[in-house]
Structure formats: structure tokens, C-alpha cells
Design a protein around this motif. Structure first.
Motif, PDB file in Angstrom:
ATOM      1  N   ARG A  64      46.068  35.135  24.024  1.00  0.00           N
ATOM      2  CA  ARG A  64      44.822  34.553  23.492  1.00  0.00           C
ATOM      3  C   ARG A  64      44.015  33.926  24.622  1.00  0.00           C
ATOM      4  O   ARG A  64      42.802  34.104  24.710  1.00  0.00           O
ATOM      5  N   ALA A  65      44.680  33.191  25.505  1.00  0.00           N
ATOM      6  CA  ALA A  65      43.993  32.567  26.636  1.00  0.00           C
ATOM      7  C   ALA A  65      43.363  33.635  27.530  1.00  0.00           C
ATOM      8  O   ALA A  65      42.219  33.486  27.975  1.00  0.00           O
ATOM      9  N   LEU A  66      44.089  34.700  27.785  1.00  0.00           N
ATOM     10  CA  LEU A  66      43.574  35.772  28.639  1.00  0.00           C
ATOM     11  C   LEU A  66      42.329  36.411  28.018  1.00  0.00           C
ATOM     12  O   LEU A  66      41.336  36.655  28.709  1.00  0.00           O
ATOM     13  N   ARG A  67      42.365  36.684  26.717  1.00  0.00           N
ATOM     14  CA  ARG A  67      41.187  37.261  26.047  1.00  0.00           C
ATOM     15  C   ARG A  67      39.967  36.350  26.202  1.00  0.00           C
ATOM     16  O   ARG A  67      38.859  36.820  26.496  1.00  0.00           O
ATOM     17  N   LEU A  68      40.179  35.045  26.025  1.00  0.00           N
ATOM     18  CA  LEU A  68      39.060  34.105  26.163  1.00  0.00           C
ATOM     19  C   LEU A  68      38.549  34.059  27.601  1.00  0.00           C
ATOM     20  O   LEU A  68      37.335  34.082  27.827  1.00  0.00           O
ATOM     21  N   HIS A  69      39.451  33.999  28.572  1.00  0.00           N
ATOM     22  CA  HIS A  69      39.022  33.992  29.978  1.00  0.00           C
ATOM     23  C   HIS A  69      38.259  35.267  30.317  1.00  0.00           C
ATOM     24  O   HIS A  69      37.265  35.231  31.040  1.00  0.00           O
ATOM     25  N   ASP A  70      38.708  36.392  29.792  1.00  0.00           N
ATOM     26  CA  ASP A  70      37.997  37.656  30.015  1.00  0.00           C
ATOM     27  C   ASP A  70      36.592  37.608  29.421  1.00  0.00           C
ATOM     28  O   ASP A  70      35.629  38.067  30.045  1.00  0.00           O
ATOM     29  N   GLU A  71      36.465  37.062  28.220  1.00  0.00           N
ATOM     30  CA  GLU A  71      35.169  37.007  27.537  1.00  0.00           C
ATOM     31  C   GLU A  71      34.167  36.137  28.284  1.00  0.00           C
ATOM     32  O   GLU A  71      32.987  36.467  28.346  1.00  0.00           O
ATOM     33  N   ILE A  72      34.634  35.029  28.836  1.00  0.00           N
ATOM     34  CA  ILE A  72      33.702  34.094  29.476  1.00  0.00           C
ATOM     35  C   ILE A  72      33.733  34.177  30.996  1.00  0.00           C
ATOM     36  O   ILE A  72      32.929  33.540  31.662  1.00  0.00           O
ATOM     37  N   GLY A  73      34.641  34.969  31.553  1.00  0.00           N
ATOM     38  CA  GLY A  73      34.675  35.199  32.996  1.00  0.00           C
ATOM     39  C   GLY A  73      35.096  33.995  33.825  1.00  0.00           C
ATOM     40  O   GLY A  73      34.539  33.767  34.900  1.00  0.00           O
ATOM     41  N   THR A  74      36.071  33.255  33.347  1.00  0.00           N
ATOM     42  CA  THR A  74      36.497  32.062  34.086  1.00  0.00           C
ATOM     43  C   THR A  74      37.690  32.337  34.995  1.00  0.00           C
ATOM     44  O   THR A  74      38.439  33.294  34.801  1.00  0.00           O
ATOM     45  N   TYR A  75      37.853  31.481  35.980  1.00  0.00           N
ATOM     46  CA  TYR A  75      38.866  31.657  37.013  1.00  0.00           C
ATOM     47  C   TYR A  75      40.292  31.587  36.493  1.00  0.00           C
ATOM     48  O   TYR A  75      41.202  32.089  37.129  1.00  0.00           O
ATOM     49  N   GLY A  76      40.529  30.988  35.358  1.00  0.00           N
ATOM     50  CA  GLY A  76      41.880  30.847  34.829  1.00  0.00           C
ATOM     51  C   GLY A  76      42.537  32.168  34.470  1.00  0.00           C
ATOM     52  O   GLY A  76      43.743  32.237  34.253  1.00  0.00           O
ATOM     53  N   ARG A  77      41.752  33.231  34.432  1.00  0.00           N
ATOM     54  CA  ARG A  77      42.266  34.550  34.056  1.00  0.00           C
ATOM     55  C   ARG A  77      43.423  34.986  34.929  1.00  0.00           C
ATOM     56  O   ARG A  77      44.419  35.511  34.443  1.00  0.00           O
ATOM     57  N   ALA A  78      43.308  34.798  36.236  1.00  0.00           N
ATOM     58  CA  ALA A  78      44.325  35.287  37.177  1.00  0.00           C
ATOM     59  C   ALA A  78      45.701  34.678  36.895  1.00  0.00           C
ATOM     60  O   ALA A  78      46.705  35.393  36.877  1.00  0.00           O
ATOM     61  N   GLU A  79      45.738  33.388  36.684  1.00  0.00           N
ATOM     62  CA  GLU A  79      47.024  32.720  36.444  1.00  0.00           C
ATOM     63  C   GLU A  79      47.652  33.177  35.130  1.00  0.00           C
ATOM     64  O   GLU A  79      48.854  33.439  35.057  1.00  0.00           O
ATOM     65  N   VAL A  80      46.833  33.294  34.089  1.00  0.00           N
ATOM     66  CA  VAL A  80      47.355  33.721  32.796  1.00  0.00           C
ATOM     67  C   VAL A  80      47.807  35.182  32.862  1.00  0.00           C
ATOM     68  O   VAL A  80      48.861  35.534  32.324  1.00  0.00           O
ATOM     69  N   ALA A  81      47.039  36.008  33.554  1.00  0.00           N
ATOM     70  CA  ALA A  81      47.420  37.416  33.703  1.00  0.00           C
ATOM     71  C   ALA A  81      48.762  37.529  34.414  1.00  0.00           C
ATOM     72  O   ALA A  81      49.608  38.351  34.040  1.00  0.00           O
ATOM     73  N   GLU A  82      48.965  36.695  35.409  1.00  0.00           N
ATOM     74  CA  GLU A  82      50.245  36.698  36.123  1.00  0.00           C
ATOM     75  C   GLU A  82      51.392  36.300  35.198  1.00  0.00           C
ATOM     76  O   GLU A  82      52.468  36.896  35.234  1.00  0.00           O
ATOM     77  N   LEU A  83      51.161  35.317  34.358  1.00  0.00           N
ATOM     78  CA  LEU A  83      52.189  34.895  33.408  1.00  0.00           C
ATOM     79  C   LEU A  83      52.560  36.033  32.450  1.00  0.00           C
ATOM     80  O   LEU A  83      53.702  36.164  32.048  1.00  0.00           O
ATOM     81  N   LEU A  84      51.580  36.830  32.116  1.00  0.00           N
ATOM     82  CA  LEU A  84      51.810  37.956  31.222  1.00  0.00           C
ATOM     83  C   LEU A  84      52.325  39.193  31.962  1.00  0.00           C
ATOM     84  O   LEU A  84      52.587  40.218  31.355  1.00  0.00           O
ATOM     85  N   GLY A  85      52.430  39.086  33.293  1.00  0.00           N
ATOM     86  CA  GLY A  85      52.931  40.202  34.076  1.00  0.00           C
ATOM     87  C   GLY A  85      51.915  41.296  34.316  1.00  0.00           C
ATOM     88  O   GLY A  85      52.259  42.446  34.536  1.00  0.00           O
ATOM     89  N   LYS A  86      50.660  40.924  34.273  1.00  0.00           N
ATOM     90  CA  LYS A  86      49.579  41.881  34.530  1.00  0.00           C
ATOM     91  C   LYS A  86      48.946  41.579  35.878  1.00  0.00           C
ATOM     92  O   LYS A  86      48.961  40.450  36.341  1.00  0.00           O
ATOM     93  N   ARG A  87      48.362  42.596  36.470  1.00  0.00           N
ATOM     94  CA  ARG A  87      47.628  42.385  37.714  1.00  0.00           C
ATOM     95  C   ARG A  87      46.420  41.519  37.423  1.00  0.00           C
ATOM     96  O   ARG A  87      45.728  41.714  36.432  1.00  0.00           O
ATOM     97  N   ALA A  88      46.140  40.577  38.314  1.00  0.00           N
ATOM     98  CA  ALA A  88      45.021  39.664  38.115  1.00  0.00           C
ATOM     99  C   ALA A  88      43.674  40.379  38.232  1.00  0.00           C
ATOM    100  O   ALA A  88      42.718  40.010  37.566  1.00  0.00           O
ATOM    101  N   GLN A  89      43.568  41.387  39.048  1.00  0.00           N
ATOM    102  CA  GLN A  89      42.316  42.103  39.216  1.00  0.00           C
ATOM    103  C   GLN A  89      42.486  43.548  38.799  1.00  0.00           C
ATOM    104  O   GLN A  89      43.307  44.264  39.348  1.00  0.00           O
ATOM    105  N   GLY A  90      41.722  43.956  37.821  1.00  0.00           N
ATOM    106  CA  GLY A  90      41.687  45.350  37.449  1.00  0.00           C
ATOM    107  C   GLY A  90      42.900  45.875  36.698  1.00  0.00           C
ATOM    108  O   GLY A  90      43.024  47.063  36.487  1.00  0.00           O
ATOM    109  N   GLY A  91      43.797  45.010  36.316  1.00  0.00           N
ATOM    110  CA  GLY A  91      44.991  45.448  35.597  1.00  0.00           C
ATOM    111  C   GLY A  91      44.692  45.765  34.153  1.00  0.00           C
ATOM    112  O   GLY A  91      43.602  45.500  33.658  1.00  0.00           O
ATOM    113  N   PRO A  92      45.654  46.349  33.479  1.00  0.00           N
ATOM    114  CA  PRO A  92      45.438  46.662  32.067  1.00  0.00           C
ATOM    115  C   PRO A  92      45.306  45.393  31.238  1.00  0.00           C
ATOM    116  O   PRO A  92      45.897  44.385  31.564  1.00  0.00           O
ATOM    117  N   ARG A  93      44.502  45.484  30.201  1.00  0.00           N
ATOM    118  CA  ARG A  93      44.274  44.294  29.358  1.00  0.00           C
ATOM    119  C   ARG A  93      44.822  44.501  27.997  1.00  0.00           C
ATOM    120  O   ARG A  93      44.934  45.490  27.441  1.00  0.00           O
TER     121      ARG A  93
END
Length: 93
Positions: A64-93
Motif C-alpha cells: 500500500r505504501a509503495l502504491r501511494l509513493h508511486d502515485e505521488i512520486g515521493t522519495y520513500g518509494r526506494a526504501e519500501v520497494a527494497e523491503l518488498l524485494g523489488k528494484r528501486a528504479q524501474g523494477g516491476p510494480r
């Protein structure tokens, strides 16, 4: 402020208090939406829930946090993506 305090309690080893604070941070968001703070609250809830041993519940909150960060384009996306095991840049969503 509740989110900041929640993150702090999780870091010092009190995930129960952290969970409570992050859930409290979500309450006013229902009345006055703030996607950034909602993302932070879900990120923090995920961390607290993970520390309590509930990996699936944590992944739900982090997603849920990742979806919100993606929608608003905030910097927190990278950390949450890492927690989910996804690449911070350009990884699958």
C-alpha cells in the motif's frame, strides 16, 4: 509527528507501540487525505508488523505504501520497494 514517533519506537525495539502510533496516524487521514503521510504510516505499520513476526501483514502494508509513493512520486518509494524485494528504479510494480 505520530509517524516519526512510531518509526522511533520500532527502532528502539517496541513494535507494539510503533504499531499503535502508526495506526493513530491513519485516523485523521480519513477526514483530510494526505497520501504522503498515509504512505509513511503504512510503511511504518509494515515495519512494526514485520518486527512482530507477521511477514504477510507487513507485505500488505508495504505494498500500500509503495502504491501511494508511486502515485505521488515521493522519495520513500526506494526504501519500501527494497523491503518488498523489488528494484528501486524501474523494477516491476
Amino acid at each position: 509527528m505520530l509517524n516519526n514517533t512510531g518509526f522511533t519506537f520500532n527502532v528502539i525495539g517496541d513494535p507494539d507501540t510503533a504499531e499503535h502510533l502508526h495506526r493513530e496516524a491513519l485516523d485523521p487521514i480519513e477526514a483530510a487525505p494526505d497520501p504522503y503521510e498515509e504512505a509513511r504510516a503504512n510503511h511504518g505499520l509494515g515495519n512494526a508488523i514485520a518486527a512482530q513476526g507477521n511477514a504477510e501483514g507487513a507485505r500488505t502494508r508495504w505494498a500500500r505504501a509503495l502504491r501511494l509513493h508511486d502515485e505521488i512520486g515521493t522519495y520513500g518509494r526506494a526504501e519500501v520497494a527494497e523491503l518488498l524485494g523489488k528494484r528501486a528504479q524501474g523494477g516491476p510494480r
